[in-house]
Design a protein around this motif. Structure first.
Motif, PDB file in Angstrom:
ATOM      1  N   LYS A 157      11.227  10.359 -20.665  1.00 28.25           N
ATOM      2  CA  LYS A 157      11.295  10.723 -22.072  1.00 28.25           C
ATOM      3  C   LYS A 157      11.083  12.223 -22.246  1.00 28.25           C
ATOM      4  O   LYS A 157      10.148  12.786 -21.685  1.00 28.25           O
ATOM      5  CB  LYS A 157      10.228   9.946 -22.845  1.00 28.25           C
ATOM      6  N   PRO A 158      11.912  12.910 -23.023  1.00 29.63           N
ATOM      7  CA  PRO A 158      11.761  14.352 -23.221  1.00 29.63           C
ATOM      8  C   PRO A 158      10.437  14.695 -23.888  1.00 29.63           C
ATOM      9  O   PRO A 158       9.870  13.896 -24.640  1.00 29.63           O
ATOM     10  CB  PRO A 158      12.946  14.693 -24.138  1.00 29.63           C
ATOM     11  N   SER A 159       9.950  15.883 -23.633  1.00 35.53           N
ATOM     12  CA  SER A 159       8.712  16.337 -24.256  1.00 35.53           C
ATOM     13  C   SER A 159       9.004  16.849 -25.658  1.00 35.53           C
ATOM     14  O   SER A 159      10.122  16.764 -26.152  1.00 35.53           O
ATOM     15  CB  SER A 159       8.085  17.447 -23.406  1.00 35.53           C
ATOM     16  N   GLN A 184      18.997   7.309 -41.343  1.00 36.64           N
ATOM     17  CA  GLN A 184      19.087   5.868 -41.112  1.00 36.64           C
ATOM     18  C   GLN A 184      18.906   5.546 -39.628  1.00 36.64           C
ATOM     19  O   GLN A 184      17.957   5.968 -39.006  1.00 36.64           O
ATOM     20  CB  GLN A 184      20.406   5.344 -41.685  1.00 36.64           C
ATOM     21  N   GLN A 185      19.864   4.802 -39.050  1.00 37.17           N
ATOM     22  CA  GLN A 185      19.746   4.399 -37.648  1.00 37.17           C
ATOM     23  C   GLN A 185      20.516   5.322 -36.705  1.00 37.17           C
ATOM     24  O   GLN A 185      20.629   5.029 -35.516  1.00 37.17           O
ATOM     25  CB  GLN A 185      20.259   2.959 -37.486  1.00 37.17           C
ATOM     26  N   LEU A 186      21.028   6.426 -37.216  1.00 37.32           N
ATOM     27  CA  LEU A 186      21.797   7.343 -36.392  1.00 37.32           C
ATOM     28  C   LEU A 186      20.878   8.223 -35.554  1.00 37.32           C
ATOM     29  O   LEU A 186      19.743   8.506 -35.947  1.00 37.32           O
ATOM     30  CB  LEU A 186      22.684   8.225 -37.276  1.00 37.32           C
ATOM     31  N   PRO A 187      21.362   8.705 -34.396  1.00 34.12           N
ATOM     32  CA  PRO A 187      20.573   9.654 -33.593  1.00 34.12           C
ATOM     33  C   PRO A 187      20.685  11.066 -34.161  1.00 34.12           C
ATOM     34  O   PRO A 187      21.069  12.011 -33.482  1.00 34.12           O
ATOM     35  CB  PRO A 187      21.225   9.546 -32.215  1.00 34.12           C
ATOM     36  N   ALA A 188      20.378  11.207 -35.442  1.00 31.28           N
ATOM     37  CA  ALA A 188      20.538  12.485 -36.141  1.00 31.28           C
ATOM     38  C   ALA A 188      19.439  12.626 -37.180  1.00 31.28           C
ATOM     39  O   ALA A 188      18.765  11.656 -37.538  1.00 31.28           O
ATOM     40  CB  ALA A 188      21.916  12.564 -36.812  1.00 31.28           C
ATOM     41  N   ARG A 189      19.254  13.846 -37.680  1.00 32.59           N
ATOM     42  CA  ARG A 189      18.222  14.116 -38.672  1.00 32.59           C
ATOM     43  C   ARG A 189      18.630  15.288 -39.541  1.00 32.59           C
ATOM     44  O   ARG A 189      19.323  16.207 -39.094  1.00 32.59           O
ATOM     45  CB  ARG A 189      16.876  14.396 -38.007  1.00 32.59           C
ATOM     46  N   ASP A 198      21.588  14.214 -31.792  1.00 34.09           N
ATOM     47  CA  ASP A 198      21.251  14.017 -30.373  1.00 34.09           C
ATOM     48  C   ASP A 198      22.416  13.298 -29.707  1.00 34.09           C
ATOM     49  O   ASP A 198      22.543  12.077 -29.829  1.00 34.09           O
ATOM     50  CB  ASP A 198      19.969  13.193 -30.234  1.00 34.09           C
ATOM     51  N   PHE A 199      23.264  14.051 -29.018  1.00 36.96           N
ATOM     52  CA  PHE A 199      24.405  13.398 -28.376  1.00 36.96           C
ATOM     53  C   PHE A 199      24.060  12.879 -26.989  1.00 36.96           C
ATOM     54  O   PHE A 199      24.887  12.259 -26.319  1.00 36.96           O
ATOM     55  CB  PHE A 199      25.627  14.321 -28.333  1.00 36.96           C
ATOM     56  N   SER A 200      22.833  13.122 -26.534  1.00 35.27           N
ATOM     57  CA  SER A 200      22.281  12.494 -25.338  1.00 35.27           C
ATOM     58  C   SER A 200      20.766  12.588 -25.439  1.00 35.27           C
ATOM     59  O   SER A 200      20.227  13.141 -26.397  1.00 35.27           O
ATOM     60  CB  SER A 200      22.794  13.174 -24.060  1.00 35.27           C
ATOM     61  N   GLU A 201      20.081  12.017 -24.461  1.00 39.43           N
ATOM     62  CA  GLU A 201      18.623  12.057 -24.484  1.00 39.43           C
ATOM     63  C   GLU A 201      18.087  13.474 -24.320  1.00 39.43           C
ATOM     64  O   GLU A 201      16.999  13.798 -24.784  1.00 39.43           O
ATOM     65  CB  GLU A 201      18.057  11.165 -23.375  1.00 39.43           C
ATOM     66  N   ARG A 202      18.880  14.327 -23.709  1.00 37.40           N
ATOM     67  CA  ARG A 202      18.419  15.679 -23.403  1.00 37.40           C
ATOM     68  C   ARG A 202      19.028  16.764 -24.285  1.00 37.40           C
ATOM     69  O   ARG A 202      18.423  17.818 -24.472  1.00 37.40           O
ATOM     70  CB  ARG A 202      18.732  16.013 -21.937  1.00 37.40           C
ATOM     71  N   LEU A 241      22.935  24.757 -29.927  1.00 39.99           N
ATOM     72  CA  LEU A 241      22.975  23.835 -28.802  1.00 39.99           C
ATOM     73  C   LEU A 241      21.623  23.906 -28.105  1.00 39.99           C
ATOM     74  O   LEU A 241      21.213  24.976 -27.645  1.00 39.99           O
ATOM     75  CB  LEU A 241      24.096  24.209 -27.833  1.00 39.99           C
ATOM     76  N   GLY A 242      20.907  22.776 -28.054  1.00 40.46           N
ATOM     77  CA  GLY A 242      19.559  22.770 -27.507  1.00 40.46           C
ATOM     78  C   GLY A 242      19.383  21.758 -26.411  1.00 40.46           C
ATOM     79  O   GLY A 242      20.141  20.786 -26.283  1.00 40.46           O
ATOM     80  N   ILE A 243      18.347  21.967 -25.610  1.00 37.05           N
ATOM     81  CA  ILE A 243      17.969  21.052 -24.543  1.00 37.05           C
ATOM     82  C   ILE A 243      16.498  20.674 -24.735  1.00 37.05           C
ATOM     83  O   ILE A 243      15.659  21.529 -25.015  1.00 37.05           O
ATOM     84  CB  ILE A 243      18.200  21.659 -23.148  1.00 37.05           C
ATOM     85  N   ASN A 244      16.208  19.385 -24.614  1.00 38.60           N
ATOM     86  CA  ASN A 244      14.841  18.882 -24.732  1.00 38.60           C
ATOM     87  C   ASN A 244      14.223  18.757 -23.340  1.00 38.60           C
ATOM     88  O   ASN A 244      14.793  18.113 -22.462  1.00 38.60           O
ATOM     89  CB  ASN A 244      14.853  17.505 -25.405  1.00 38.60           C
ATOM     90  N   PHE A 245      13.089  19.394 -23.167  1.00 42.18           N
ATOM     91  CA  PHE A 245      12.451  19.406 -21.853  1.00 42.18           C
ATOM     92  C   PHE A 245      11.596  18.150 -21.629  1.00 42.18           C
ATOM     93  O   PHE A 245      11.194  17.498 -22.576  1.00 42.18           O
ATOM     94  CB  PHE A 245      11.582  20.649 -21.716  1.00 42.18           C
TER      95      PHE A 245
END
Length: 251
Positions: free
Chosen positions: A24-26, A130-135, A205-209, A247-251
């Motif tokens: 899980k990303p930090s 809602q239930q989308l991977p977005a905010r 979030d188009f992927s977990e990272r 464009l971001g990356i979650n560590f």
């Protein structure tokens, strides 16, 4: 037990108990942003006849580091490069000299493009869609900027004393075009700029990272980019809007 079976069991135990490198990303993320800018100035036409002031577009880019303290709250720092400036032009005719002739001003203009280095620090409030991977988010904070350089370009009327005394008509005077680096004058200009920033946007979030986003901001300067150096001078303030992708990356 054979060596091969021992090795297989060892690998299996390591797979079960070793923490995965892709867990899980930090709460820390970082990335880059890029987009366009549009700047306006509080400069007024004052008593200059047929004088127009316009906003100027430019480019903005930078990096960001964000730390999420809660699911709905984050702190974000963004060192960035941003272009500001303004455009002025003239229109119509004005009376020339003894009011018995008129001069066309429509060819005259003056463009300034200023390059700034900025450091905004904002608090971001965000909520899921809602239930989308977005905010969706809104943000606010302050920024400090540094006027790095500028360039000016335009056409002016060559109103030399020799020309006026020569008695020739305005049309006989050549139009003077300039395109040059704008010098920093200590008595007139300020390099440091400070102000507040407000913004809204969306992230996906188009992927977990990895995360992609789009956001709009407005920077309002609280400090003037000019100094009060004589009785006719006055403070002028920048107001800059940006529309950027991130464009971001979650560590």
């Amino acid at each position: 037990m054979s060596p091969i079976r021992t090795a297989i069991i060892s690998v299996g135990l390591m797979t079960v108990f070793m923490p995965t490198a892709y867990g899980k990303p930090s709460d820390l993320s970082a990335g880059l942003k890029f987009g366009g800018s549009e700047n306006g100035t509080s400069m007024t036409s004052q008593y200059i006849e047929h004088y127009n002031i316009h906003r100027r577009t430019g480019f903005a880019a930078g990096l960001f580091v964000q730390y999420k303290t809660k699911e709905w709250l984050a702190v974000r720092i963004e060192p960035e490069y941003i272009q500001k400036g303004y455009k002025t032009d003239r229109n119509g005719y004005i009376a020339y000299f003894a009011l018995d002739s008129y001069m066309n001003l429509s060819y005259m203009y003056h463009n300034v493009r200023s390059n700034y280095l900025q450091l905004p620090v904002v608090i971001r409030l965000q909520t899921p869609i809602q239930q989308l991977p977005a905010r969706l988010y809104c943000e606010g904070g302050y920024y400090a900027g540094w006027w790095a350089s500028a360039r000016q370009e335009g056409v002016i009327y060559n109103s030399s004393i020799d020309f006026i005394m020569g008695g020739r008509s305005p049309e006989e005077c050549s139009h003077y075009h300039y395109d040059e680096k704008m010098p920093f004058v200590e008595e007139r200009d300020r390099r440091f700029e400070f102000g507040y920033v407000l913004g809204v946007g969306v992230e996906w979030d188009f992927s977990e990272r990895f995360t992609i986003g789009a956001g709009w901001r407005e920077y309002r300067a609280l400090t003037s980019y000019t100094r009060i150096y004589d009785s006719s001078s006055q403070p002028y303030y920048n107001t800059t809007r940006t529309l950027c992708m991130s464009l971001g990356i979650n560590f």
